[in-house]
Every structure is written in C-alpha cells, then in structure tokens.
Motif scaffolding. Structure first.
Motif, PDB file in Angstrom:
ATOM      1  N   GLY A   9     -38.416 -66.050  38.481  1.00 35.99           N
ATOM      2  CA  GLY A   9     -37.656 -67.278  38.887  1.00 35.99           C
ATOM      3  C   GLY A   9     -36.067 -67.250  38.556  1.00 35.99           C
ATOM      4  N   SER A  10     -35.618 -67.830  39.243  1.00 29.05           N
ATOM      5  CA  SER A  10     -34.181 -68.128  38.748  1.00 29.05           C
ATOM      6  C   SER A  10     -33.916 -68.790  37.650  1.00 29.05           C
ATOM      7  CB  SER A  10     -32.983 -68.249  39.883  1.00 29.05           C
ATOM      8  OG  SER A  10     -33.157 -67.299  40.477  1.00 29.05           O
ATOM      9  N   LEU A  11     -33.204 -68.830  36.678  1.00 32.30           N
ATOM     10  CA  LEU A  11     -32.576 -69.834  35.949  1.00 32.30           C
ATOM     11  C   LEU A  11     -31.109 -70.126  36.132  1.00 32.30           C
ATOM     12  CD1 LEU A  11     -34.576 -68.821  33.040  1.00 32.30           C
ATOM     13  CD2 LEU A  11     -35.167 -70.535  33.378  1.00 32.30           C
ATOM     14  N   SER A  12     -30.849 -70.866  36.009  1.00 30.95           N
ATOM     15  CA  SER A  12     -29.172 -71.701  35.968  1.00 30.95           C
ATOM     16  C   SER A  12     -28.672 -72.098  34.209  1.00 30.95           C
ATOM     17  CB  SER A  12     -28.819 -72.502  36.778  1.00 30.95           C
ATOM     18  OG  SER A  12     -29.483 -72.842  37.494  1.00 30.95           O
ATOM     19  N   LEU A  13     -27.407 -71.122  34.225  1.00 29.26           N
ATOM     20  CA  LEU A  13     -27.547 -70.952  33.062  1.00 29.26           C
ATOM     21  C   LEU A  13     -25.779 -71.820  32.941  1.00 29.26           C
ATOM     22  CD1 LEU A  13     -28.083 -67.075  32.140  1.00 29.26           C
ATOM     23  CD2 LEU A  13     -29.635 -69.032  31.098  1.00 29.26           C
ATOM     24  N   TYR A  14     -25.322 -72.128  31.638  1.00 26.01           N
ATOM     25  CA  TYR A  14     -24.541 -73.329  32.039  1.00 26.01           C
ATOM     26  C   TYR A  14     -23.272 -72.075  30.618  1.00 26.01           C
ATOM     27  CZ  TYR A  14     -28.055 -74.495  28.517  1.00 26.01           C
ATOM     28  OH  TYR A  14     -29.275 -74.510  26.717  1.00 26.01           O
ATOM     29  N   ASP A  15     -22.724 -72.553  30.515  1.00 27.62           N
ATOM     30  CA  ASP A  15     -21.101 -71.567  30.497  1.00 27.62           C
ATOM     31  C   ASP A  15     -21.075 -71.978  28.096  1.00 27.62           C
ATOM     32  OD1 ASP A  15     -20.099 -71.662  32.665  1.00 27.62           O
ATOM     33  OD2 ASP A  15     -18.754 -72.724  32.558  1.00 27.62           O
ATOM     34  N   ASP A  16     -21.706 -72.752  27.810  1.00 28.62           N
ATOM     35  CA  ASP A  16     -21.395 -72.301  26.446  1.00 28.62           C
ATOM     36  C   ASP A  16     -23.434 -71.672  25.848  1.00 28.62           C
ATOM     37  OD1 ASP A  16     -23.001 -75.001  26.809  1.00 28.62           O
ATOM     38  OD2 ASP A  16     -22.137 -76.136  25.183  1.00 28.62           O
ATOM     39  N   LEU A  17     -23.826 -71.466  26.603  1.00 26.14           N
ATOM     40  CA  LEU A  17     -24.953 -70.561  25.960  1.00 26.14           C
ATOM     41  C   LEU A  17     -24.391 -70.244  25.264  1.00 26.14           C
ATOM     42  CD1 LEU A  17     -28.139 -70.386  27.607  1.00 26.14           C
ATOM     43  CD2 LEU A  17     -27.555 -68.173  27.778  1.00 26.14           C
ATOM     44  N   GLU A  18     -26.103 -70.284  23.600  1.00 22.27           N
ATOM     45  CA  GLU A  18     -25.892 -69.571  22.789  1.00 22.27           C
ATOM     46  C   GLU A  18     -27.425 -68.508  22.622  1.00 22.27           C
ATOM     47  OE1 GLU A  18     -24.238 -69.943  20.040  1.00 22.27           O
ATOM     48  OE2 GLU A  18     -22.600 -71.953  20.489  1.00 22.27           O
ATOM     49  N   LYS A  19     -26.854 -67.384  21.908  1.00 21.69           N
ATOM     50  CA  LYS A  19     -27.836 -66.883  21.269  1.00 21.69           C
ATOM     51  C   LYS A  19     -28.851 -67.959  19.736  1.00 21.69           C
ATOM     52  CE  LYS A  19     -28.743 -62.202  18.501  1.00 21.69           C
ATOM     53  NZ  LYS A  19     -29.394 -63.068  17.383  1.00 21.69           N
TER      54      LYS A  19
ATOM     55  N   THR B 349     -29.006 -78.732  33.896  1.00 22.97           N
ATOM     56  CA  THR B 349     -29.435 -77.699  34.588  1.00 22.97           C
ATOM     57  C   THR B 349     -30.708 -76.694  34.533  1.00 22.97           C
ATOM     58  OG1 THR B 349     -27.183 -76.952  33.491  1.00 22.97           O
ATOM     59  CG2 THR B 349     -27.164 -77.554  35.762  1.00 22.97           C
ATOM     60  N   LEU B 350     -30.369 -77.122  32.712  1.00 22.69           N
ATOM     61  CA  LEU B 350     -31.308 -76.775  32.552  1.00 22.69           C
ATOM     62  C   LEU B 350     -32.152 -77.792  31.205  1.00 22.69           C
ATOM     63  CD1 LEU B 350     -30.320 -73.518  31.254  1.00 22.69           C
ATOM     64  CD2 LEU B 350     -31.866 -73.280  32.414  1.00 22.69           C
ATOM     65  N   THR B 351     -33.809 -77.669  31.366  1.00 21.53           N
ATOM     66  CA  THR B 351     -34.706 -78.556  30.201  1.00 21.53           C
ATOM     67  C   THR B 351     -34.210 -77.672  28.740  1.00 21.53           C
ATOM     68  OG1 THR B 351     -36.190 -78.629  32.429  1.00 21.53           O
ATOM     69  CG2 THR B 351     -36.634 -79.105  29.894  1.00 21.53           C
ATOM     70  N   PRO B 352     -33.989 -78.628  28.046  1.00 21.92           N
ATOM     71  CA  PRO B 352     -33.728 -78.510  26.462  1.00 21.92           C
ATOM     72  C   PRO B 352     -35.309 -78.011  25.973  1.00 21.92           C
ATOM     73  CG  PRO B 352     -33.482 -80.292  26.944  1.00 21.92           C
ATOM     74  CD  PRO B 352     -33.465 -79.945  28.131  1.00 21.92           C
TER      75      PRO B 352
END
Lengths: 54, 360
Positions: A9-19, B349-352
């Motif tokens: 499935g597709s996941l929407s990612l936000y800009d400040d995603l952190e490792k 947009t994403l579930t934490p």
C-alpha cells in the motif's frame, strides 16, 4: 510517497521524516521503521520488548 | 550559549524525540542522532559517533541499553543526561523504592520476595487488593491488581514461568486508593517544568493506557516533594509520578510511586501552556556550560549531575535560574513552535506510533 513493505500500500510521508521513526501503514496496520530518509527506506519495526518504556 | 553538539542516543524516534530535535535545532544546536543499535562500546575507547559531542542525551527506548550506555559515556568522560546513577536507580523499581525510602520521600509500602511462596505470604500480609508489578517495565504493562488469594496464586505462577529472571523478583505493593487519577510532573534537577493529572476509570492511569489529562499546578508541598524525589535518584530530566493519598480538607498528602529517567512528555506538552522540550533544551545548555566550567577548572574529569548539585552551589543556583527562565520564555514561544504545524499535520497523514504503547 513510499510503499509498505508488508502489503504494498501507499504511504504518505511528511517533510521532516526522521530516521528511527515508526510509521503505521494505514492499509494493513503494519509498523514500519524508517531506516533512511533520502531515499526513504523502510523495514518492519522491531517487536515490543519487555524493557521498553520510559 | 553558542551552539552545542548534542548526541541523541536512541533506538526509536518517538514523538517526544521529534519535539526535542525540533527544539534543539530551533535554538541553533547541532544534533547527532546516534542509534545505539549500530554502536560498539569499548572499555576505554568511545565509538567514533561520540567524538564530537558536547553532551549525550539518553533517549533509549530499552532500559537495558539506557543503563549500559550511560555507564559507558561516563567511563569515557562524556557528559550524559541522565547520569548512569539516575538511570540505574530509576530503571529498577526496587532501587527506586529504596532510594525514596532512604531519602524519607513518601512512597507506597512495598515488599520484595524471590519465590512465589514467599510472595504469596507478602500478598496475604498486605491483604486485598494489593499490587504486583514487574521490577523493570513501563507504560503500565504487566501491572496486576490482586483481589483474592486465588488470583494471587495464578498470577504468581504465571510470573514464575515467564522465563526472564526479573519476573521472579516479586515486587508486591500496597494498593493506593487514589481518587481516579495520578499526577505526572516533569522536572529538571528537581525544578518543576510542568505537571498534569491523568484520570481514568481504570486503576492504571497512564496516558499510554488512555487516561485523560489536564494541567496540574503543584503547591509548595509538591515542589518540595519533587525536589526531594529528584535528589533521591540522582537528579536530571525526570518524570515524577505522584498519587494523592488523603486530604484533611486543607492540604493534600502525596506519595511518589514512580520516577522515569527517559521521560515521555508529548502528552504533557499537549496539555500545558509550557514549552516542555524548549525548557529541556535550555536546561541542557546549562548542563553543558557547567560541565565545560568543571572541565576548565580541572575540578572534575567526569560529569555528575548530583555531584554538581551538591558541591557547586553557585553554579547550581545559576542553573536553576536558567531553567526557570526557560520556562517563562518558552511560554511565549510555544505557539510559534506549534504554529509551524509540522507535527500536527503529520498526525493527519500518518498514524503516529501508538500500537506498542508508549506515551506519558
């Protein structure tokens, strides 16, 4: 966008995603760990361990 | 102060760590995220990831990693928050209870036993209900409210067969009939940053277990109790949990039932007007400044929060002033910090990460 490694499935990612963050797939509910952000690399998150917490 | 380099020790970036990362970066500091799962620790040589940091901040999710990595940091002479002593005491409920008792801080009556048979004797001595807790654990997991002998026998048998030796250290505690809520305080070396009550119909009132939260303003008694509890476990950035145990109509009595050394503060931050991560970062700046001062004066090669608090009264006063000042300043900036909207929009947009517990 990224693809869930469990269900595809597709996941929407936000800009400040952190490792090190954990994402929940909205399609299958899988917990995915962010291994890298550029490019985004996901893996199944580790299972809960007994000594986890605050 | 000039920008510091903070090594954030982690294995999972929770919402709490994201708040901390944002606050650090907003104040111009450099953050080295160090995944402890990737590191190897020699007895004298630190991992290369530690080389350039001014301070290490332990945000390890796993207690075992937290207690060891703080020990290594201190062995290398690298300032670390929290201290290894604090981590060790807070990671183990037996050690926490002993530290609080030794310091004269009110804490629930507790008995420890090593076999199911002796634990059953302890349970019977308390009467019903009483509580069985794992000595290591969090988020309200595996807590048992024991309401009968037959339930006690079953729980103790199950615990004895769980496999890990820690489950055969039976921690039996009086059941505190609290008024449907407990209190979470986040404190910096004993100075309160903010507090909240956590209310639930369930006897476990962790926010992680779904409790509702509301801001809590502690009176002088609470401030004094939190300061003493913090001192008892070595100080640092702590989550101090209290329960109200009675009132005479004018004042309330409290008991301290838990102290968390890798405290989660996202629920608190959403509940109170105080910028909690901002206050933590300002306090970290004072910690690094104190460590550098110690290093320059040659008084101490290794950093120790408790030693600083006890031995360098002038520095401690300045530190506390900074921490309090941080709280005042951050009241004004919290809206801006959240006005950036990044974390809020993420939730849409994403579930934490919530499925595996977590949360303060």
């Amino acid at each position: 966008m990224a693809e869930c490694i469990e269900c595809g499935g597709s996941l929407s990612l936000y800009d400040d995603l952190e490792k090190g963050e954990i994402l929940d797939c909205g399609t299958c509910g899988a917990e995915l760990e962010v291994l890298a952000v550029d490019p985004v690399e996901l893996d199944t998150a580790p299972e809960l361990q007994q000594d986890w917490g605050e | 102060m000039n920008g510091m380099t903070v090594g954030l020790l982690y294995s999972r970036i929770r919402h709490d760590e994201k708040l901390l990362l944002s606050a650090l970066r907003e104040r111009g500091h450099t953050v080295e995220k160090i995944d402890v799962r990737d590191q190897c620790f020699g007895l004298s040589e630190p991992p290369s990831a530690f080389e350039e940091v001014d301070v290490l901040v332990d945000r390890c999710l796993a207690t075992s990693r937290s207690t060891y990595v703080t020990r290594f940091a201190e062995a290398y002479g690298i300032p670390v928050v929290n201290s290894a002593e604090t981590a060790q005491v807070c990671a183990d409920k037996v050690q926490t209870s002993l530290a609080l008792e030794r310091a004269g801080v009110p804490t629930p009556e507790t008995t420890v036993a090593f076999t199911p048979e002796s634990a059953l004797e302890a349970v019977e001595a308390f009467g019903y209900p009483c509580v069985l807790k794992p000595v290591v654990g969090s988020w309200g997991r595996l807590l048992a409210k024991v309401e009968s002998r037959s339930a006690a026998e079953a729980i103790l048998e199950h615990k004895a067969t769980l496999g890990h030796y820690e489950h055969s250290v039976f921690y039996v505690q009086e059941f505190v009939d609290k008024p449907g809520r407990d209190i979470r305080i986040v404190a910096l070396d004993g100075e309160i940053v903010a507090g909240m009550v956590r209310s639930s119909d369930h006897w476990v009132t962790n926010a992680a277990a779904g409790a509702e939260t509301a801001a809590f303003e502690g009176d002088d008694q609470v401030h004094e109790l939190v300061a003493r509890a913090s001192d008892a476990v070595g100080g640092g950035l702590l989550g101090v949990d209290l329960m109200e145990v009675g009132t005479d109509g004018e004042s309330t009595e409290y008991t301290v039932h838990e102290i968390n050394h890798t405290v989660e503060f996202k629920a608190l931050n959403e509940t109170v007007p105080v910028d909690v991560p901002g206050a933590v970062v300002k306090w970290l700046e004072s910690v690094v400044a104190a460590a550098e001062s110690d290093s320059n004066s040659g008084e101490a090669e290794t950093f120790d929060t408790e030693t600083d608090a006890l031995d360098t009264g002038t520095e401690t006063f300045e530190t506390e002033t900074d921490a309090l000042g941080a709280e005042t300043e951050t009241l004004d900036t919290k809206t801006d910090a959240f006005g950036t909207g990044s974390t809020t929009s993420e939730a849409e947009t994403l579930t934490p990460d919530t499925a595996e517990g977590g949360g303060d």
